[in-house]
Design a protein around this motif. Structure first.
Motif, short mmCIF file in Angstrom:
data_model
loop_
_atom_site.label_atom_id
_atom_site.label_comp_id
_atom_site.label_asym_id
_atom_site.label_seq_id
_atom_site.Cartn_x
_atom_site.Cartn_y
_atom_site.Cartn_z
N ALA A 1 37.45 54.43 38.91
CA ALA A 1 38.43 52.89 39.28
C ALA A 1 38.46 52.19 38.01
N ALA A 2 37.55 52.12 37.15
CA ALA A 2 37.67 51.61 35.74
C ALA A 2 38.66 52.08 35.02
N ALA A 3 38.73 53.34 35.00
CA ALA A 3 39.84 54.04 34.19
C ALA A 3 41.31 53.75 34.68
N ALA A 4 41.34 53.50 36.24
CA ALA A 4 42.61 53.41 36.93
C ALA A 4 43.20 51.99 36.35
N VAL A 5 42.07 50.94 36.48
CA VAL A 5 42.47 49.66 36.02
C VAL A 5 43.18 49.68 34.68
N ASP A 6 42.42 50.42 33.71
CA ASP A 6 42.77 50.45 32.27
C ASP A 6 44.19 50.84 32.11
N LEU A 7 44.40 52.04 32.92
CA LEU A 7 45.60 53.00 32.87
C LEU A 7 46.92 52.04 33.48
N ALA A 8 46.48 51.30 34.34
CA ALA A 8 47.48 50.60 35.22
C ALA A 8 47.80 49.33 34.17
N VAL B 1 43.55 49.93 43.33
CA VAL B 1 42.18 49.84 42.88
C VAL B 1 41.81 48.43 43.19
N ALA B 2 42.32 47.36 43.14
CA ALA B 2 41.95 46.00 43.37
C ALA B 2 41.86 46.05 44.90
N VAL C 1 29.95 46.42 37.48
CA VAL C 1 30.27 45.41 36.56
C VAL C 1 31.37 45.92 35.45
N MET C 2 31.49 46.98 35.11
CA MET C 2 32.61 47.51 34.61
C MET C 2 33.85 47.17 35.26
N VAL C 3 33.97 47.52 36.50
CA VAL C 3 35.20 47.49 37.19
C VAL C 3 35.73 46.13 37.54
N ASN C 4 34.53 45.46 38.05
CA ASN C 4 34.81 43.86 38.46
C ASN C 4 35.28 43.06 37.09
N HIS C 5 34.55 43.51 36.00
CA HIS C 5 34.98 42.44 34.65
C HIS C 5 36.47 42.97 34.52
N ARG C 6 36.95 44.18 34.65
CA ARG C 6 38.25 44.61 34.43
C ARG C 6 39.13 43.93 35.42
N ALA D 1 37.64 34.93 41.44
CA ALA D 1 36.55 34.59 41.23
C ALA D 1 35.35 35.75 41.87
N LEU D 2 35.71 36.31 43.12
CA LEU D 2 34.91 37.34 43.78
C LEU D 2 34.41 38.51 42.89
N HIS D 3 35.37 38.68 41.73
CA HIS D 3 34.78 39.83 40.84
C HIS D 3 33.83 39.28 40.04
N ALA D 4 33.98 38.02 39.45
CA ALA D 4 32.92 37.71 38.45
C ALA D 4 31.59 37.26 39.44
N ASP D 5 31.75 36.91 40.56
CA ASP D 5 30.75 36.77 41.58
C ASP D 5 29.89 38.12 41.53
N ALA D 6 30.65 39.16 41.82
CA ALA D 6 30.32 40.61 41.85
C ALA D 6 29.59 41.05 40.44
N VAL D 7 29.94 40.61 39.49
CA VAL D 7 29.57 40.88 37.97
C VAL D 7 27.97 40.20 38.09
#
Lengths: 638, 638
Positions: free
Chosen positions: A269-276, A288-289, A337-342, A350-356
């Motif tokens: 998922a982290a790779a897919a975000v970066d690629l997207a 992915v989101a 953490v990697m995915v949610n930060h991305r 904010a839910l991604h920062a909450d998850a981190v």
């Protein structure tokens, strides 16, 4: 293509672990944010003083580092030690060292990094291939076991080490090794290459995107796309766990939720975000989101941990989150953490920062012992039987044991913790042209530039998470005004922001944007961190009739050493909020005797009488620091 | 030693699956007890008409039977099909056929049995070794993988087939094959043999004791003892699951509870009981009895199923019994029946007969589909996502899927069900010198002898478990009086016994002994089978705040096809007992809408309004017979 002769390194990255070429919120790097103490600063110190050295020593002692020497000296496969993925641990250590040297400039560590890199470099084959497990006489051929061989996975971690070194130092031996390996992967696995498969364990994908960002080379990005797009079409061979285990059952852009092996799913998922992001592929980013949002809503533990099944180290079904059998691998917490930060950088949600935050405090911080010399691999929320002490020189044979151990036969987590802790500063803040966003609260200094090269320097003072007050002082600030954006965690109902003129306003969970303080002034954020009862959605059947306690971002736990008896006997009453006294969180607990039974099912029995008194809880991340103990996060309610 | 020339078969066994040389209660065999209809009689009919043929066809179709032909024709290993233990499925089928031919005298089945036995026999090596997976050029050497090779396990099942044939027919080809194989095992694994190991999967042990009973040969008993006593000392090599997986961590006589792989633990326990009985080893018998009592008290599902972990197919910790992740392998249910039946005969403790009944109705009977052409391998108590239909010609790749499938890649359960169902009559009753003990209630005739050769013939009439009335008529009975002992299940509070003179007395759970009815008269047992609420001990955290419904020995389940929506939305009220109407059990269920959430943990939410009405439940053993469905045994309580 880049080679060691033409290598250009993007010096603008400022030591950023993730450096998307576009994002509404731009991440800050290790030379822009410095943790100056507090919970995370202290953990970084422990990492520097102990954890990195501990891991380095174990890799040497177990011969996993020596595998590279053995390769050079022609002693493979006879002398090879460790599992098929052991090379990756050396690479993750190199990455940790690179961030740490970048953060502190530690000359001794830099010397050790270079020495270790040289041993790795010596084992690289002339064509760029690197790996100690395959390809020599007596070993299986290269790429002959994409399902389990972890060859590309290992090279992915090598590349991440190279990326970390490039971003914190510049061109260097390990960077060149990584580039040569990446070129080889592209030669072999490219669109016209002899191999058209993918790796059973995603990791090469995210690494190649970052290497593309570092070098400006499109080829690596294209290769990452090939890997991501090939996946999900059953290219990998049949395994007992089924294709969902390694996300080869459905293409990533068609999935609706993360499934299968949690670390694999999250790295992919982290790779897919970066690629997207790099390709402007909004469909992929949206997919992915959506998967991550659904995973947070249905497949994540209260701790932020992911992975409910020991079998296949995998996600369970929606709302299947057993506390006593939670796998919640440390590496999955890191990967979350990697995915949610991305996703945070891209979406501003904010839910991604909450998850981190949740995963950092309650998974990543839980893994290392307070002395930095033992680690959790799994992070269950309920320990039914007391663990046993693992000797300081004992390798835990079971990676999945619920014991902190000095090292494991499968030891992905300790090295992963070291690289994550060394780069923690990257998660604190981001910027855009008009201002700074604060995502995580820790004592820190932040020096960066807004649009127009307007310098800003902030000093964050706080005793968070112990105390909810966060003071953000502008040491330097643009004279023409700027915006300070503060995250209010989802649990922080009643938060308030006080600006320099003394005006206090309520701040709802999410992000609150205020006028950035003028130079020499400050803004105060007050987060209500008082201990609170937390209940689960009724679909989380495994914790029905139970309640947890959270304090600020910390999940709390009851241990038998505090209860004086097995936590199986505990029942809490929730009429009043948990009590805070002398820095402790206490809850009213009845110790209810549970007699032996010959058959545990039958008519309803009257509850036996019990004495209730206040019992202290410990932060979950600090459990099992006082000897073997039973423990539970979810407490039965009277 | 016995050989095919000198083979003596104990004709006194009357077709008993288990024939201890001493026991307070002596088991009855297939020529002493005949099921004449009802729940179990019908299942035996289905076994005879469909299940055995279904299994026979699949074994042929998949080439697992053909492996024996390939061995004879020198086509191994190239032509070999199936997993390392596939030979055992043919042996279990042979055992099922033997019991079935013994039960019915079916000439066509006898012909098929002999033909299949001949193909197996042809593959036996001159030294007695038999197995299609090891020992040929291109295969690994014999006994080179005791951890996973299953060679002795397979031979154990071969011996059980031989035992079944010997006890129902007498000397025959498969009996001789089994004896030769057993002799070979003793030669190789005896006290002075070249191999001093044990098999990773217990089974040979229990088989050797039975073969000793059949042949009177002490050597097999000694070999069984060697295997049982060697185990638990770490003789087996290291595996990822750890030595507890195959009970090699602690000697069986020192263990306090069953642990590790459930089927392995139970097969070993069955062997230990048999061995203890033959050798008068009361310490060993007591140890196993204690382990099983603790296992029933703490590690057994409401259904009688055993094994809480998918990983390692193993027992969990005490009271760790997640309904949605229950493994509860069908074979473990069968193995629990084997162990508890053995302990019942030795101890007379009703809880063992209760355990047999529970596992038969709720695990063994759950496995086969109503058409006899698909089987469950695992038996979860909560299905969160609807299963999918498995095509009639589809092999389910995942043994652990919660779908009834025609066959599995690991397909131990279907053959195990066929051999168990064919020999079900053996669990109904036992005798001692003074009378008959009835353990399981089914329409049946029982013809046997008490002490002094006094003949007794009983006719049991009942619609149990649908109805609680059981009539035991004495067709023939000793004139000088005898004792009829009846089991009152642990849940049957309020049971009554009415003797021939019309006297009715209350009978508490356990065993009640009454004067045996005179010839031509009868005794009536009335068991209160009305549906009831069943609660779990608080230590079974996974079902806290939930209640189950049982009716007689049947565990009931709520299915989405009856609820009209996902069972996640169901909440029951328990003020009144469950309702019985028109042969159905109904409970008041509210369908409580559960909105989507972004994070499933937080402050307590008010329950949404809901409409309550009566919803029918189905017996758990009959769930998923009406298409894909979500299901739960444990129902959330308002």
């Amino acid at each position: 293509m880049p080679s060691s002769d033409t290598l250009r390194v993007d010096a603008r990255s400022h030591g950023r672990p993730v450096a998307p070429s576009r994002s509404p919120w731009r991440p800050l790097g290790l030379d822009e944010v410095t943790l100056t103490g507090g919970f995370w600063g202290d953990l970084q110190q422990l990492n520097a003083s102990t954890m990195i050295t501990h891991v380095e020593g174990w890799l040497e002692r177990l011969g996993w580092t020596g595998n590279f020497d053995a390769a050079v000296e022609g002693r493979l496969p006879l002398s090879r030690q460790g599992r098929e993925f052991s090379d990756s641990e050396i690479y993750k250590l190199l990455e940790a060292m690179a961030w740490e040297v970048g953060r502190t400039g530690d000359a001794d560590l830099d010397r050790r990094l270079r020495a270790l890199a040289a041993r790795v470099a010596a084992a690289q084959e002339p064509d760029g291939y690197i790996g100690t497990m395959f390809g020599r006489p007596g070993q299986r051929p290269r790429w002959s076991d994409l399902e389990w061989g972890h060859e590309l996975y290992c090279i992915g971690h090598l590349i991440q080490a190279g990326v970390a070194r490039a971003r914190t130092f510049g061109d260097d031996e390990i960077v060149r090794v990584a580039v040569r390996a990446a070129d080889h992967v592209c030669d072999v696995f490219g669109a016209d290459g002899p191999q058209q498969g993918v790796c059973g364990h995603p990791e090469i994908e995210v690494a190649l995107v970052e290497l593309s960002r570092v070098t400006g080379e499109r080829r690596y990005l294209d290769q990452a796309r090939l890997f991501v797009e090939r996946r999900g079409h059953g290219l990998l061979g049949e395994i007992d766990f089924g294709p969902a285990y390694f996300q080869d059952d459905v293409p990533v852009r068609e999935a609706t939720v993360l499934a299968g092996h949690a670390v694999r799913a999250l790295y992919l998922a982290a790779a897919a975000v970066d690629l997207a992001v790099e390709d402007g592929d909004d469909e992929l980013l949206g997919a992915v989101a959506g998967q991550v949002r659904t995973t947070l809503a249905r497949r994540t533990y209260l701790t932020g941990g992911m992975g409910a099944h020991h079998e296949g180290e995998s996600f369970g079904a929606d709302f299947e989150l057993p506390p006593d059998r939670s796998y919640s691998e440390t590496c999955a917490g890191i990967a979350s953490v990697m995915v949610n930060h991305r996703l945070l950088l891209q979406t501003g949600a904010a839910l991604h920062a909450d998850a981190v935050e949740r995963a950092l405090y309650n998974v990543v911080a839980t893994s290392p012992a307070q002395d930095g010399k033992a680690f959790y691999y799994t992070n269950p929320l309920h320990q039914r039987t007391p663990g046993r002490e693992v000797a300081a020189d004992e390798v835990s044979p079971r990676a999945a044991s619920s014991l902190r151990a000095p090292f494991f036969a499968v030891s992905c987590c300790p090295t992963n913790v070291t690289r994550t802790v060394a780069s923690l500063a990257a998660y604190v803040a981001s910027v855009d042209d008009s201002g700074v966003q604060l995502h995580q609260y820790a004592p820190a200094t932040i020096r960066t530039e807004l649009g127009g090269g307007r310098a800003v320097e902030l000093e964050v003072s706080t005793a968070y998470p112990h105390d909810g007050r966060v003071v953000v002082r502008a040491v330097q600030a643009p004279a023409d005004g700027w915006t300070l954006t503060l995250r209010v965690p989802s649990w922080a109902h009643g938060a308030q922001v006080t600006t320099g003129d003394g005006t206090t306003t309520d701040a709802a969970p999410g992000y609150v944007a205020v006028a950035g303080p003028a130079q020499g002034t400050h803004v105060v954020l007050d987060l209500p961190v008082a201990a609170r009862w937390t209940w689960a959605d009724p679909r989380v059947d495994a914790v029905r009739g139970q309640v947890a306690v959270e304090r600020g971002p910390l999940v709390m736990a009851l241990e038998s050493v505090d209860l004086g008896t097995d936590v199986a006997h505990a029942v809490v009453t929730t009429q009043a909020p948990p009590v805070e006294r002398d820095g402790q969180v206490l809850v009213p607990v009845a110790r209810r005797p549970l007699p032996d039974v010959s058959w545990p099912f039958g008519p309803q029995r009257a509850a036996s009488p019990a004495v209730t008194d206040l019992v202290p809880l410990v932060p979950y991340h600090a459990w099992a620091e006082r000897g073997p103990s039973t423990m539970r996060v979810w407490l039965p309610v009277e």
